[in-house]
Write an enzyme that holds these catalytic residues in place. Sequence first.
Site, PDB file in Angstrom:
ATOM      1  N   LYS A   1      -1.248   9.733  -9.992  1.00 50.98           N
ATOM      2  CA  LYS A   1      -2.460   8.919 -10.122  1.00 50.98           C
ATOM      3  C   LYS A   1      -3.600   9.475  -9.265  1.00 50.98           C
ATOM      4  CE  LYS A   1      -3.766   4.179  -8.826  1.00 50.98           C
ATOM      5  NZ  LYS A   1      -3.160   2.964  -8.240  1.00 50.98           N
ATOM      6  N   TYR A   2      -3.325   9.742  -7.989  1.00 45.96           N
ATOM      7  CA  TYR A   2      -4.425  10.112  -7.094  1.00 45.96           C
ATOM      8  C   TYR A   2      -4.850  11.568  -7.278  1.00 45.96           C
ATOM      9  CZ  TYR A   2      -3.654   5.604  -4.995  1.00 45.96           C
ATOM     10  OH  TYR A   2      -3.527   4.260  -4.813  1.00 45.96           O
TER      11      TYR A   2
ATOM     12  N   TYR B   1       0.845  -1.211   0.000  1.00 49.10           N
ATOM     13  CA  TYR B   1       0.000   0.000   0.000  1.00 49.10           C
ATOM     14  C   TYR B   1       0.873   1.251   0.000  1.00 49.10           C
ATOM     15  CZ  TYR B   1      -4.218  -2.758   1.166  1.00 49.10           C
ATOM     16  OH  TYR B   1      -5.268  -3.630   1.144  1.00 49.10           O
TER      17      TYR B   1
ATOM     18  N   PHE C   1       2.262   2.064  -3.427  1.00 48.44           N
ATOM     19  CA  PHE C   1       1.253   2.563  -4.372  1.00 48.44           C
ATOM     20  C   PHE C   1       0.777   3.970  -3.996  1.00 48.44           C
ATOM     21  CE2 PHE C   1       0.081  -2.046  -5.476  1.00 48.44           C
ATOM     22  CZ  PHE C   1       0.958  -2.029  -6.545  1.00 48.44           C
TER      23      PHE C   1
ATOM     24  N   ASP D   1     -16.424  -7.636   1.126  1.00 46.25           N
ATOM     25  CA  ASP D   1     -16.139  -7.816  -0.297  1.00 46.25           C
ATOM     26  C   ASP D   1     -17.247  -7.114  -1.086  1.00 46.25           C
ATOM     27  OD1 ASP D   1     -16.072  -8.864  -2.957  1.00 46.25           O
ATOM     28  OD2 ASP D   1     -14.960 -10.600  -2.212  1.00 46.25           O
ATOM     29  N   MET D   2     -16.866  -6.255  -2.035  1.00 42.87           N
ATOM     30  CA  MET D   2     -17.875  -5.478  -2.781  1.00 42.87           C
ATOM     31  C   MET D   2     -18.879  -6.367  -3.497  1.00 42.87           C
ATOM     32  SD  MET D   2     -15.717  -4.124  -6.103  1.00 42.87           S
ATOM     33  CE  MET D   2     -14.165  -3.825  -5.259  1.00 42.87           C
TER      34      MET D   2
ATOM     35  N   GLU E   1     -14.035  -2.110   1.682  1.00 42.45           N
ATOM     36  CA  GLU E   1     -12.715  -2.759   1.618  1.00 42.45           C
ATOM     37  C   GLU E   1     -12.821  -4.160   2.204  1.00 42.45           C
ATOM     38  OE1 GLU E   1      -9.719  -2.128   0.206  1.00 42.45           O
ATOM     39  OE2 GLU E   1      -9.273  -4.113   1.015  1.00 42.45           O
TER      40      GLU E   1
ATOM     41  N   GLU F   1      -9.833   1.282  -8.122  1.00 40.61           N
ATOM     42  CA  GLU F   1      -8.498   1.182  -8.760  1.00 40.61           C
ATOM     43  C   GLU F   1      -8.068  -0.277  -8.713  1.00 40.61           C
ATOM     44  OE1 GLU F   1      -5.151   2.720  -6.673  1.00 40.61           O
ATOM     45  OE2 GLU F   1      -6.215   3.043  -4.804  1.00 40.61           O
TER      46      GLU F   1
ATOM     47  N   GLU G   1      -6.142  -8.579 -12.409  1.00 40.85           N
ATOM     48  CA  GLU G   1      -6.450  -8.579 -10.983  1.00 40.85           C
ATOM     49  C   GLU G   1      -7.966  -8.641 -10.779  1.00 40.85           C
ATOM     50  OE1 GLU G   1      -4.269  -5.470  -9.023  1.00 40.85           O
ATOM     51  OE2 GLU G   1      -2.345  -6.251  -9.698  1.00 40.85           O
TER      52      GLU G   1
END
Lengths: 587, 587
Positions: free
Chosen positions: B347-348, B338, B341, B435-436, B407, B451, B460
């Site tokens: 990116k963010y 983490y 990234f 889990d979504m 998350e 993302e 992924e």
Amino acid sequence: MPLGQRAGDKSDSRFSGMEVLDFPAGECLPAVLNQSLSSGFDFLLSPLVDPAYRPTPGAVLPVSASDLVLSPSQWSSHIVGKLSEWIDFDAEDEQLRLDSELTLKQEVAWASHLSLQACVLPVPKRSSCGNYARVVNQILQGLTNMQLWLRLPLEKSEPMDDDHDKVKNNDHMNEMEDSWELWNAFRLLCDHSSQLCVALDISSTLPSINSLERWFGEPVRAAILQTNAFLTNARGYPCLSKRHQKLLTGFFNHSVQVIISGRSKHDVSPVEGVLSGDENHTEGILIQHSLSPYLNYISYLYQRMDPLPEQERFEINYRDFLQSPLQPLMDNLEAQTYETFEKDIVKYTQQYQRAVAKALVDRVPDDAVSTTKTVLMVVGAGRGPLVRASLQAAEETGRKLKVYAVEKNPNAVITLHSLIKLEGWESMVTIISSDMRCWDAPEKADILVSELLGSFGDNELSPECLDGAQRFLKPDGISIPSSYTSFIQPITASKLHNDIKAHKDIAHFETSYVVKLHRIATLSPPQPVRPEFQFCVLDWLPLSDLVFTFTHPNCTANASNQRYTKLKFDMLPDIGSCLVHGKQLCI
Amino acid sequence: MPLGQRAGDKSDSRFSGMEVLDFPAGECLPAVLNQSLSSGFDFLLSPLVDPAYRPTPGAVLPVSASDLVLSPSQWSSHIVGKLSEWIDFDAEDEQLRLDSELTLKQEVAWASHLSLQACVLPVPKRSSCGNYARVVNQILQGLTNMQLWLRLPLEKSEPMDDDHDKVKNNDHMNEMEDSWELWNAFRLLCDHSSQLCVALDISSTLPSINSLERWFGEPVRAAILQTNAFLTNARGYPCLSKRHQKLLTGFFNHSVQVIISGRSKHDVSPVEGVLSGDENHTEGILIQHSLSPYLNYISYLYQRMDPLPEQERFEINYRDFLQSPLQPLMDNLEAQTYETFEKDIVKYTQQYQRAVAKALVDRVPDDAVSTTKTVLMVVGAGRGPLVRASLQAAEETGRKLKVYAVEKNPNAVITLHSLIKLEGWESMVTIISSDMRCWDAPEKADILVSELLGSFGDNELSPECLDGAQRFLKPDGISIPSSYTSFIQPITASKLHNDIKAHKDIAHFETSYVVKLHRIATLSPPQPVRPEFQFCVLDWLPLSDLVFTFTHPNCTANASNQRYTKLKFDMLPDIGSCLVHGKQLCI
């Protein structure tokens, strides 16, 4: 700040930690860590989760600190996780068992998230801990890098089962529990996992020396030294008994790190420390931490150790490393292997040349020197060192010699030819490019010289080759060497066992390896190594290898090189139970 | 003496050798070697056995020098063996074929005895060389460390078969032989052995650039530069054409060593060398060797190259190294992943924050700002960077926002909770530890931010996860990202092919790897990478992966994430034949 740097010693034993006794709540972990690092400790053994926590649906794990309060490298370099001590997998209370399993898994997942190098599993609460081992084994299957250190008391203790009635009625009530047995049962249930290790709690009493030494063959990663294990010297400073000192030195030599644990029992003024006269190892250390006097004493023990001898430093990377023995009959040796062996002056000049000289004098009396020519065959001549030793023996004794140099490696034969030419030995030496087992010799030999011994005597097929060559030795001829014996000794060697197990096949377990043994425990007295062989390689073997003597020439009818025997070893006294991983074999 | 040391470049291409043309008989090899080393060469390509030798029973191999004339480290560091050039395995003459096989095996055994790092196999005498490859393949099975470099002309040449009639009558008489095809046939017969490599002879003419670049994907170990490949500059010194210079620079960048071969064509006085004005690279080199002017020029080309940029130096150890992609759906990411990234500000802040701001402005007109609250869900919130970017976008645009942070990693959820508390976002952000794909959302979202893209877009499982999450996106809701496309390109990559092949199973061939590609040849024009993604990882894939576009939300009825397609690639012109080892894929 490591305890010190011994020249050449790359072991990780020079790091020391301290155990955090109280849960560092409210994000105070960075402060605790900083204070410890600046006092000379290298890492903390710290609780990760509030000990008051019990799993409840939807609850967020009450961790000691968010992953953001330390950097990833701080977490992995300076924190060893202490898993909750209340967990009890083998309790009668089902809810406690279930809570234990869930909590342990959550804690290990959090520790993995932090990339910790290791976590300490709490001391088993009972001597029967099958469910504990089952859960740990399950967790180990999913771990990639992290180790789990099972915490165990080093001393023998009262039986741990809190089933009091059972204990009271038990015949064994007066027997002490041996924590090694607990460890052995636990690791067998975890299938010798290489990530399962041991952390030993050391208090004021110690078991027998032989029983202690068993641990040197086990994967002990930390010695957790309790402050109550320390004595007080005349000036009020902490020190350890001679036996404790010896144990710690042994641990340092076997890559075991020290963790200091417990409340300070010695309130020492920071200004006039006992060691303040010795500037070398107090320099830069502010005695501000309540455990500093203990660390200073440990540091002093470490620095007091003798530096490793140069030869030992050179070989440190070979310690406990499996090497496959050479197979010179199957594979031709390379030039650099010959080069290494030929450097052994003791072997060629002091041993072989002497032996050939004695054989020559024995066979040819002084009055027959001018009339008798002795036929000597070097079988396995390589690049010629035994040819040279034999010719020098002949010159030394004034005997006439005719040498046949038999060699099956065509590349070594090329070198032999140039050696003979260079030295002007053409009239004395005949080179035979052939396997000794199938050469058709034109005459018989008085003396047969060879150096086919492997590390175990027979593992490079010396008996088989010499049996094939003895046809061309005269009935009264002499073989050099004339006999050799292999010796064995049972050992505990969990590291080597795991390295072999990693191959996941039986073939590697059936292979004899050459190893510089270090992290082992010897379980029975070794038999003496024969004094005429100056070189002795320590070796490790599977259970099937035993002790034999080979004699050349071998005059037994129907001689076979199949051998089998059983040996009985007497255990060292006071050692307790132990596990034989293999045998140390030498000639 | 290496050509030079480019900062951070650890490739072995900076070593240069010279070919010994005449057999160094009579033990003169040490003198030849010393002269070459003192002239700046690093190694010799030298014959090992008298070229006049033909196998006869009982003969001792007439080697160029006994193993004793050089030390083991000299042999292995400074000598590359040149195997006898007369050997011809595919000749009509049976005796010649048998002699060839016996001699080659004897020579390779001798080279192994000397522990040489490599031997050069002579240029095949015919374009059909099945028996040659068979013998070499057999030898390769028994080699442990030594490499065999098959020598081949780089330029296309006349057909090599000396069966003249056949050639004369052949329709293809005017076609040139492509040595790449010979190499490919040879290595296929040797089953892509990782110890079989190439040494390319470079003369004055070169084939087309595209055809040259094929070799960058092949295991070329040496470029044997003929003196007749050099031109002469105005001052009489050797130099190379621009095309030759470019080729050599490419070879240096791909770890190909240079060997200078042939008689000197340039008789340059040692006193006033063309490069004597540049003290940096002539210092210490005495121009005494007839090939020194060529070496000095090569050295000049090497030193003239730009040093590697810092980023490239940092990544040099990752070149052509197979990395398994992360599997964040199956494995929980660790804190340090983490951390890495989250450092991606571009990116963010520049991409995601801008995209959310645009979506907010799009959905909430300025006059509705005070009355409308937008529901935004971050699916796969990790430790919160997209939550932060979304809240900043809301503040920047003055829109009211309600955020759900979903998350599935419970360890990241712990960090999310402390982040929300620390930042005081409790009223705006709801954390969902789930889990979504199975969360039961209490309301529908206007904006769905994620993302989940892997290196290849879908590896992924971004499509699968977002398909599961789009249930709680309003029918007119916006997904960020809304679509992504993967691109591929066929490449030659023999090193990667061999690394995968070493696992000896199909599973590794079916795995998508993340690789910093370097020693490859691209065979067809790449398709452009989509500009909105600033990060582009170059990847390597087995044949089964193809180009797809994924769109979110996915409104197709019976949407499936099974995809299959065929693509047609146009080869680069003039490239000749080539072998597709895999595909480079990126998003």
